[in-house]
Design an enzyme around this catalytic site. Structure first.
Site, short mmCIF file in Angstrom:
data_model
loop_
_atom_site.label_atom_id
_atom_site.label_comp_id
_atom_site.label_asym_id
_atom_site.label_seq_id
_atom_site.Cartn_x
_atom_site.Cartn_y
_atom_site.Cartn_z
N HIS A 208 1.01 -1.13 0.05
CA HIS A 208 -0.09 0.06 0.05
C HIS A 208 0.79 1.54 0.05
O HIS A 208 0.32 2.34 -0.25
CB HIS A 208 -0.88 -0.10 1.31
CG HIS A 208 -0.49 0.33 2.50
ND1 HIS A 208 0.20 -0.52 3.26
CD2 HIS A 208 -0.39 1.45 3.40
CE1 HIS A 208 0.36 0.06 4.43
NE2 HIS A 208 0.15 1.18 4.45
N GLU B 166 6.49 4.52 13.75
CA GLU B 166 5.05 4.54 14.41
C GLU B 166 4.95 4.81 15.96
O GLU B 166 5.95 4.25 16.52
CB GLU B 166 4.35 2.97 14.03
CG GLU B 166 4.16 2.75 12.59
CD GLU B 166 3.56 1.52 12.21
OE1 GLU B 166 2.01 1.69 12.26
OE2 GLU B 166 4.15 0.57 12.11
N HIS C 100 7.57 -2.26 2.26
CA HIS C 100 7.42 -0.98 2.15
C HIS C 100 8.71 -0.16 2.15
O HIS C 100 9.05 0.82 1.15
CB HIS C 100 6.59 -0.27 3.33
CG HIS C 100 5.45 -1.06 3.58
ND1 HIS C 100 4.80 -1.36 2.53
CD2 HIS C 100 4.55 -1.05 4.90
CE1 HIS C 100 3.53 -1.91 3.04
NE2 HIS C 100 3.70 -1.84 4.52
C1 BG6 Z 1 1.36 -2.27 7.20
C2 BG6 Z 1 2.09 -3.16 8.47
O1 BG6 Z 1 1.83 -3.03 6.05
O2 BG6 Z 1 1.95 -1.14 7.29
C3 BG6 Z 1 1.67 -2.61 9.72
O3 BG6 Z 1 1.79 -4.30 8.50
C4 BG6 Z 1 2.09 -1.03 9.71
O4 BG6 Z 1 2.39 -3.41 10.62
C5 BG6 Z 1 1.31 -0.37 8.45
O5 BG6 Z 1 1.43 -0.50 10.87
C6 BG6 Z 1 1.98 1.05 8.39
O6 BG6 Z 1 1.27 1.72 7.46
P1 BG6 Z 1 0.95 3.28 7.32
O7 BG6 Z 1 0.59 3.34 5.92
O8 BG6 Z 1 0.13 3.72 8.45
O9 BG6 Z 1 2.55 3.74 7.32
#
Ligand code: BG6
Length: 493
Positions: free
Chosen positions: A182, A220, A244
């Site tokens: 994503h 995070e 990511h």
């Molecule tokens: C997900 C992970 O792919 O991405 C999670 O599995 C993580 O652990 C999340 O919290 C973070 O996504 P974003 O968009 O909030 O940075």
């Protein structure tokens, strides 16, 4: 071009992902008037016995999790797109039901494109695809094309990912498989290639001669929430770095593609990830890898549990909730430039940024005692979106003092914290059949090769994650790793 008739089938229709990302993403697309003309969304799950109960529960989640976008009126209109089938996807009989359900629908035969979205744990991917084949649900009906969407994590290692992939590919060809990462849907990540290649002043200096180091950071504040079962088998390297962070790295460092087609961009990303997998680090991994795990502690006025006290986590778990790595890209453009990647849970802020630090080969008269700061380019992915440049200027009114100034480009300033925006982009691309925002198997494979090397090192040396306080910058070894190189993390104040 968007086809007119699309049948979206969601396996795991009541799961976390459907509630927090997919349904809100679709709902927002509806509000933007961007859904395909004739879309039907079919949620599959075991738990609800009726469509009504299913819709009520989705509405409740949307209200709670995304109150700023919810209105009764638009939900009532949007829910016309939603359908529900009670089905256990581990049972053969469920697929019969699904087959009949889809075939009974008006307009299904001619030109309806079917998209199967597997919002389930990866171990179910092969079983579901196999069943789709057995029950003639994966068959292509001209001009319709069945597509398969799979969520990360795609496996837990190269060998499991390879197993899943070979089984899936027996049913769906690569061009019909959409692997979600994503982060690729995030606005500023989509912007990286445009910035690099549509500006004269980046590309000529985008190499080892001008760049001192690059830092890719996604931190995070939250813990693992209710995902203990999944997370304890994953850890930060598999959960965030494999997907990511390496995707961001590939976009920042890949060579210029022949054109901007999906195929050309993917090829360059794959080449880059392969270079990384072939020669991952600039020295002994001991100095280039830090793993950590959060302790219990106080954040604000709240006591938060340590990782080992979270639900579904073994009290002696060695799973890392933090990882920092220093890596090397052994090609002509980047040889010798360190790349520092960092991610972790329960850290001091929620933020994702890429810091490009340039060399400080300034005029001798303007260096040293004048203390000029580094030239920095910061790509801000979240929560703010934009680009910021830090450079040196004369302090106004003074003769010889240097001060560092910022130039900011702000894309937009919505209040986004893990919002469905990225999913909206991904869903649109999926409907249009644009694979550029999805990962290719060869890229995934090379990312796993790299992560497997790190994991093997951790296991062979029984590396223990270093404990860190919630709300901190993570383990002190991570700061030391950069200090040893005479550098610092730019996200840490
Ligand atoms: C997900 C992970 O792919 O991405 C999670 O599995 C993580 O652990 C999340 O919290 C973070 O996504 P974003 O968009 O909030 O940075």
């Amino acid at each position: 071009k968007m086809p007119e008739m699309i049948q979206l089938v969601i396996f795991g229709g009541t799961g976390d992902l459907s509630r927090s990302k997919l349904i809100p993403g679709l709902y927002k697309l509806y509000k933007r008037n961007s859904l395909p003309d004739q879309l039907s969304i079919l949620g599959l799950a075991r738990s609800f016995s009726s469509r009504k109960a299913y819709l009520q529960s989705l509405e409740q989640s949307l209200k709670e999790e995304n109150p700023e976008i919810y209105t009764k009126e638009s939900w009532n209109n949007f829910k016309e797109y939603l359908d529900y089938l009670q089905m256990d996807f581990t049972e053969d009989i469920g697929y019969n039901k699904l087959y009949h359900h889809l075939n009974d629908q008006e307009g299904n035969q001619a030109g309806r494109h079917c998209i199967y979205y597997l919002a389930t744990a990866p171990e179910f991917f092969p079983m579901i695809t196999e069943n789709l084949k057995e029950h003639r649900l994966s068959k292509s009906r001209e001009p319709g094309w069945p597509r398969l969407v799979i969520e990360k994590p795609f496996g837990y290692s190269l060998s499991s990912a390879r197993d899943y992939n070979s089984q899936i590919c027996q049913v769906f060809p690569e061009e019909n498989v959409y692997r979600i990462d994503h982060y690729l849907g995030k606005e500023m990540i989509q912007n990286i290639l445009t910035m690099r290649f549509a500006n004269m002043f980046f590309e000529p200096i985008w190499n080892k001669h001008y760049i001192d180091n690059i830092q890719i950071v996604s931190t995070e504040t939250s813990g693992i929430k209710t995902r203990g079962k999944y997370y304890d088998n994953a850890g930060a390297l598999r959960d965030m770095v494999q997907s990511h962070l390496l995707q961001m790295l590939a976009l920042i460092t890949m060579e210029s593609p022949a054109d901007m087609s999906t195929e050309s961009i993917r090829q360059e990303k794959i080449k880059l990830l392969k270079t990384l997998a072939d020669s991952p680090s600039l020295g002994d991994l001991r100095d280039n890898l830090v793993i950590g795990q959060y302790k219990s502690g106080i954040i604000g006025d709240r006591t938060v549990p340590g990782y080992q006290d979270e639900d579904n986590i073994a009290s002696n778990s060695r799973t890392e909730t933090f990882a920092a790595v220093k890596l090397n890209i052994n090609n002509l453009r980047w040889r010798g430039v360190p790349f520092y990647l960092k991610t972790g849970k329960r850290l001091h802020k929620k933020s994702a940024k890429i810091y490009v630090q340039f060399k400080d080969d300034f005029h001798p008269a303007l260096s040293k005692d004048k203390n000029p700061e580094a030239n920095l380019l910061i790509i801000k992915i979240q929560p703010e979106e934009g680009v910021s440049m830090q450079f040196n200027a004369k302090e106004p009114g003074s003769q010889d003092k240097i001060t560092s100034v910022f130039m900011d480009f702000c894309q937009q300033a919505p209040d986004l914290q893990n919002t469905p925006e990225a999913y909206e982009e991904l869903l649109l691309a999926l409907f249009k059949g644009d694979q550029s925002l999805f990962t290719h198997w060869d890229g995934v494979k090379n990312s796993w090769l790299y992560i497997d090397k790190l994991r093997d090192y951790i296991e062979a040396n029984r590396l223990e994650p270093e404990k860190y306080n919630p709300g901190s910058n993570g383990p002190t070894s991570s700061e030391e790793m950069l200090n040893r190189d005479g550098r610092r993390w730019w996200d840490e104040e």
